[in-house]
Write an enzyme that holds these catalytic residues in place. Structure first.
Site, short mmCIF file in Angstrom:
data_model
loop_
_atom_site.label_atom_id
_atom_site.label_comp_id
_atom_site.label_asym_id
_atom_site.label_seq_id
_atom_site.Cartn_x
_atom_site.Cartn_y
_atom_site.Cartn_z
N ARG A 68 -16.65 -42.75 -35.18
CA ARG A 68 -16.07 -41.60 -35.89
C ARG A 68 -16.82 -41.32 -37.18
O ARG A 68 -16.97 -40.16 -37.58
CB ARG A 68 -14.58 -41.84 -36.14
CG ARG A 68 -13.74 -41.67 -34.88
CD ARG A 68 -12.34 -42.23 -35.07
NE ARG A 68 -11.44 -41.81 -34.01
CZ ARG A 68 -10.20 -42.28 -33.87
NH1 ARG A 68 -9.73 -43.18 -34.72
NH2 ARG A 68 -9.43 -41.85 -32.89
N ASN A 120 -12.51 -36.07 -34.42
CA ASN A 120 -12.90 -37.47 -34.54
C ASN A 120 -13.42 -38.07 -33.24
O ASN A 120 -13.42 -39.28 -33.06
CB ASN A 120 -11.77 -38.30 -35.17
CG ASN A 120 -10.51 -38.26 -34.35
OD1 ASN A 120 -10.47 -37.64 -33.28
ND2 ASN A 120 -9.46 -38.92 -34.82
N THR A 172 -9.06 -43.16 -38.18
CA THR A 172 -8.66 -41.87 -37.61
C THR A 172 -9.30 -40.71 -38.37
O THR A 172 -9.81 -39.76 -37.77
CB THR A 172 -7.12 -41.75 -37.68
OG1 THR A 172 -6.54 -42.89 -37.06
CG2 THR A 172 -6.64 -40.47 -37.04
N ARG A 201 -11.22 -50.07 -30.99
CA ARG A 201 -10.77 -49.35 -32.20
C ARG A 201 -11.61 -49.72 -33.41
O ARG A 201 -11.86 -48.89 -34.27
CB ARG A 201 -9.27 -49.59 -32.43
CG ARG A 201 -8.44 -48.79 -31.41
CD ARG A 201 -6.95 -48.92 -31.64
NE ARG A 201 -6.52 -48.28 -32.87
CZ ARG A 201 -6.19 -46.99 -32.98
NH1 ARG A 201 -6.28 -46.19 -31.93
NH2 ARG A 201 -5.76 -46.49 -34.12
N HIS A 233 -10.74 -41.03 -28.52
CA HIS A 233 -9.40 -41.62 -28.53
C HIS A 233 -9.52 -43.05 -28.02
O HIS A 233 -10.29 -43.31 -27.10
CB HIS A 233 -8.45 -40.85 -27.61
CG HIS A 233 -7.20 -41.62 -27.31
ND1 HIS A 233 -6.14 -41.66 -28.18
CD2 HIS A 233 -6.88 -42.44 -26.27
CE1 HIS A 233 -5.20 -42.46 -27.68
NE2 HIS A 233 -5.62 -42.95 -26.53
N PHE A 281 0.73 -31.69 -37.36
CA PHE A 281 -0.55 -31.38 -36.72
C PHE A 281 -0.48 -31.41 -35.19
O PHE A 281 -1.49 -31.22 -34.52
CB PHE A 281 -1.65 -32.33 -37.21
CG PHE A 281 -1.35 -33.81 -36.99
CD1 PHE A 281 -1.55 -34.40 -35.75
CD2 PHE A 281 -0.86 -34.60 -38.01
CE1 PHE A 281 -1.28 -35.75 -35.53
CE2 PHE A 281 -0.58 -35.95 -37.80
CZ PHE A 281 -0.78 -36.52 -36.55
N TYR A 332 0.30 -37.65 -26.07
CA TYR A 332 0.57 -37.72 -27.51
C TYR A 332 2.05 -37.56 -27.83
O TYR A 332 2.40 -37.16 -28.94
CB TYR A 332 -0.24 -36.65 -28.24
CG TYR A 332 -1.71 -36.99 -28.44
CD1 TYR A 332 -2.11 -38.19 -29.05
CD2 TYR A 332 -2.73 -36.10 -28.06
CE1 TYR A 332 -3.44 -38.50 -29.26
CE2 TYR A 332 -4.09 -36.41 -28.26
CZ TYR A 332 -4.42 -37.61 -28.86
OH TYR A 332 -5.75 -37.92 -29.07
N LYS A 361 -13.59 -37.01 -26.61
CA LYS A 361 -12.85 -35.77 -26.84
C LYS A 361 -13.76 -34.54 -26.71
O LYS A 361 -15.00 -34.66 -26.75
CB LYS A 361 -12.20 -35.82 -28.23
CG LYS A 361 -11.08 -36.87 -28.34
CD LYS A 361 -10.47 -36.88 -29.74
CE LYS A 361 -9.26 -37.78 -29.84
NZ LYS A 361 -8.68 -37.79 -31.21
N GLU A 399 -0.96 -45.27 -21.09
CA GLU A 399 -1.93 -44.17 -21.06
C GLU A 399 -2.79 -44.19 -19.79
O GLU A 399 -3.04 -43.15 -19.19
CB GLU A 399 -2.84 -44.26 -22.29
CG GLU A 399 -2.09 -44.01 -23.60
CD GLU A 399 -2.94 -44.20 -24.85
OE1 GLU A 399 -2.44 -43.96 -25.95
OE2 GLU A 399 -4.12 -44.60 -24.72
N1 UDP Z 1 -4.64 -36.55 -36.18
C1 UDP Z 1 -4.86 -35.48 -37.02
N2 UDP Z 1 -4.44 -35.56 -38.33
C2 UDP Z 1 -3.83 -36.67 -38.82
C3 UDP Z 1 -3.62 -37.76 -37.96
C4 UDP Z 1 -4.03 -37.67 -36.64
O1 UDP Z 1 -5.42 -34.46 -36.60
O2 UDP Z 1 -3.48 -36.71 -40.00
C5 UDP Z 1 -5.09 -36.45 -34.77
C6 UDP Z 1 -6.44 -37.14 -34.55
O3 UDP Z 1 -7.17 -36.41 -33.55
C7 UDP Z 1 -6.02 -38.50 -34.03
C8 UDP Z 1 -4.83 -38.12 -33.17
O4 UDP Z 1 -4.17 -37.10 -33.91
O5 UDP Z 1 -7.06 -39.14 -33.33
C9 UDP Z 1 -3.86 -39.24 -32.89
O6 UDP Z 1 -3.40 -39.77 -34.10
P1 UDP Z 1 -3.24 -41.34 -34.31
O7 UDP Z 1 -2.51 -41.54 -35.60
O8 UDP Z 1 -2.70 -41.96 -33.09
O9 UDP Z 1 -4.77 -41.81 -34.57
P2 UDP Z 1 -5.78 -42.63 -33.64
O10 UDP Z 1 -4.99 -43.65 -32.89
O11 UDP Z 1 -6.45 -41.63 -32.72
O12 UDP Z 1 -6.77 -43.25 -34.60
MG MG Z 2 -3.29 -43.38 -31.73
#
Ligand code: UDP
Ligand code: MG
Length: 177
Positions: free
Chosen positions: A117, A131, A106, A100, A134, A68, A60, A20, A145
């Site tokens: 992260r 974080n 996250t 992951r 992705h 958010f 997204y 990112k 994706e």
């Molecule tokens: N995100 C955020 N606040 C939250 C949850 C998610 O800013 O409470 C952002 C964060 O950058 C995250 C992205 O949204 O990586 C996608 O969210 P997801 O729940 O899919 O998490 P990920 O799969 O990236 O762990």
């Molecule tokens: Mg996700």
């Protein structure tokens, strides 16, 4: 019969990774790729992308209703850092789970301190998650994706079914090449 089931569960899958804009700006691209090497997965595609709002919103789309969402689109399109992300396709058994696990939770404050992260992420004083990475949540989501971010010819092999279409668009080549 049992052997066949085993073969099926060990199927190769692909995972989209985005380094990112915060990580790109901080010069963490190499560190993150090094950390991901520990998964033992292969890289079958890689490029630097200037992310449009259209691409970000499509990527997204399942989070559209989240409070958010708008800030997330600003973040991934580089409003706070730099306009580019590094997009990578990793391939191998259980690729999404392995990536992951290496990425961590996250919320970077909840992520294991040894995870990507946990090591490089932060929450800003305004409460925004930065974080750094992705990773696709499943093989199915990975396919969606990867098809969004990469054309078939940008990957080392056609990992998903392709079709040929006749186009009349002009293409750009290196001059004299
Ligand atoms: N995100 C955020 N606040 C939250 C949850 C998610 O800013 O409470 C952002 C964060 O950058 C995250 C992205 O949204 O990586 C996608 O969210 P997801 O729940 O899919 O998490 P990920 O799969 O990236 O762990
Ligand atoms: Mg996700």
């Amino acid at each position: 019969m049992e052997q066949e089931v085993h073969k099926e569960t060990m199927k190769k899958e692909q995972c989209l990774v985005l380094i990112k804009p915060d990580a790109v700006l901080k010069g963490l691209t190499g560190d993150i790729i090094s950390d991901l090497a520990a998964t033992g997965l292969g890289i079958v595609g890689a490029k630097v992308v200037e992310v449009t709002r259209e691409l970000a919103e499509e990527h997204y789309q399942h989070l559209r209703e989240e409070k958010f969402f708008s800030e997330l689109i600003d973040y991934i399109t580089g409003e706070f850092h730099t306009r580019t992300v590094v997009a990578l396709v990793y391939e191998g058994e259980y690729a999404c789970k392995k990536i992951r696990d290496a990425a961590g939770s996250t919320n970077p404050e909840e992520a294991h301190p040894g995870s990507i992260r946990g090591k490089y992420g932060r929450i800003t004083s305004k409460g925004r998650f930065e974080n750094v990475i992705h990773a696709s949540e499943s093989a199915k989501e990975g396919e969606r994706e990867i098809k969004l971010w990469f054309r078939p010819g940008e990957l080392v092999s056609a990992i998903f079914e392709t079709e040929t279409r006749s186009m009349t668009t002009k293409e750009t080549f290196w001059k004299g090449g």
